[in-house]
Design a protein around this motif. Structure first.
Motif: not given
Length: 288
Positions: A152-153, A25-26
């Protein structure tokens, strides 16, 4: 206490594959990738100062001292630990910026590892990785210290065994800004997630680099280098570019490809050979 650490390696990495599997979402993209350390990289030199000043003693073209990840890493460690010590930091820079080799992130990780040792600030590997992610998603990998499957990132890491291969890397003479690649509307973000057990230890011909289609469209020199290197095998782009690589099981085969790359007459290209390594050269400073 040792007051200097010279000739500290900051090794390059390549992404053996890179899948974009979603978006948070970010705005951060959810990734899966395999990081491979190489025995080529920048070299850093550290000397402790007693006055708390952090100073870069060498120029880095296009990077102001205050914006350099090396300086930012040192100041972050200083702030997090409350040490009154400072450092002079020299950099022998050979990895390109915007190359997908993790040069700036690796420099930052080496800085955190070396100064944690020199300043005797006592942070363990996990704590340093927590600081590193504040500087960039790739920084924790270099502190993690071994080849890794990342999610993840890029900060969720699992140790990964990889084959002992030689790599030819071509720098095509351009930089590929990460933001431009990730913001392109043609970037797909729905590759099916894989498991670490899906990754075959015997080969690096797994998956693909989802960023490659966008990067080659935006920057044709990347595509040109890829097309040339594919005569030797499964050539790929690393990270968000611009560098491309191909794996070789035998060093003599890599040498032949390197000689051919240097004879193409493409003055914008810089080609080099590197060997896969298993551990970060400074891992011993944090323990295994």
């Amino acid at each position: 206490m040792a007051r200097t650490l010279n000739n500290c390696p900051a090794p390059a990495k390549i992404n053996l594959f890179l899948h974009v599997i979603g978006r948070r979402a970010d705005g951060y993209h959810l990734l899966q990738t395999a990081f491979q350390l190489l025995d080529r990289g920048d070299t850093l030199h550290f000397s402790v100062r007693g006055d708390g000043t952090i100073r870069r003693t060498t120029e880095v073209a296009g990077v102001a001292e205050a914006e350099d990840l090396v300086v930012r890493a040192a100041r972050l460690l200083q702030s997090a630990t409350g040490t009154s010590l400072g450092a002079d930091i020299g950099i022998d820079k050979i990895l390109p910026m915007g190359g997908g080799l993790g040069g700036g992130s690796s420099d930052a990780a080496t800085t955190l590892i070396a100064l944690n040792h020199l300043w005797e600030t006592g942070l363990d590997r996990r704590a340093l990785m927590g600081l590193g992610v504040k500087l960039g998603a790739d920084v924790p990998f270099f502190i993690f210290g071994t080849n890794a499957f990342a999610e993840g990132i890029g900060e969720e890491l699992t140790a990964l065994s990889t084959p002992k291969l030689w790599y030819i890397v071509i720098e095509p003479g351009i930089a590929a800004p990460t933001a431009a690649i990730f913001s392109d509307p043609e970037l797909t973000r729905d590759t099916k997630a894989v498991r670490i057990t899906d990754f075959p230890e015997a080969t690096n011909q797994f998956g693909k680099n989802d960023l490659q289609v966008v990067a080659t469209k935006l920057y044709p020199p990347i595509d040109e280098a890829l097309q040339w290197l594919r005569q030797y095998g499964d050539a790929r782009m690393t990270g968000s570019g611009a560098c491309v690589f191909c794996a070789f099981s035998q060093e003599n085969e890599a040498d032949e490809a390197l000689q051919a790359a240097r004879k193409t007459g493409r003055s914008s290209w810089k080609a080099w050979k590197a060997q896969a390594i298993e551990h970060h050269p400074l891992s011993h400073l944090l323990g295994r």
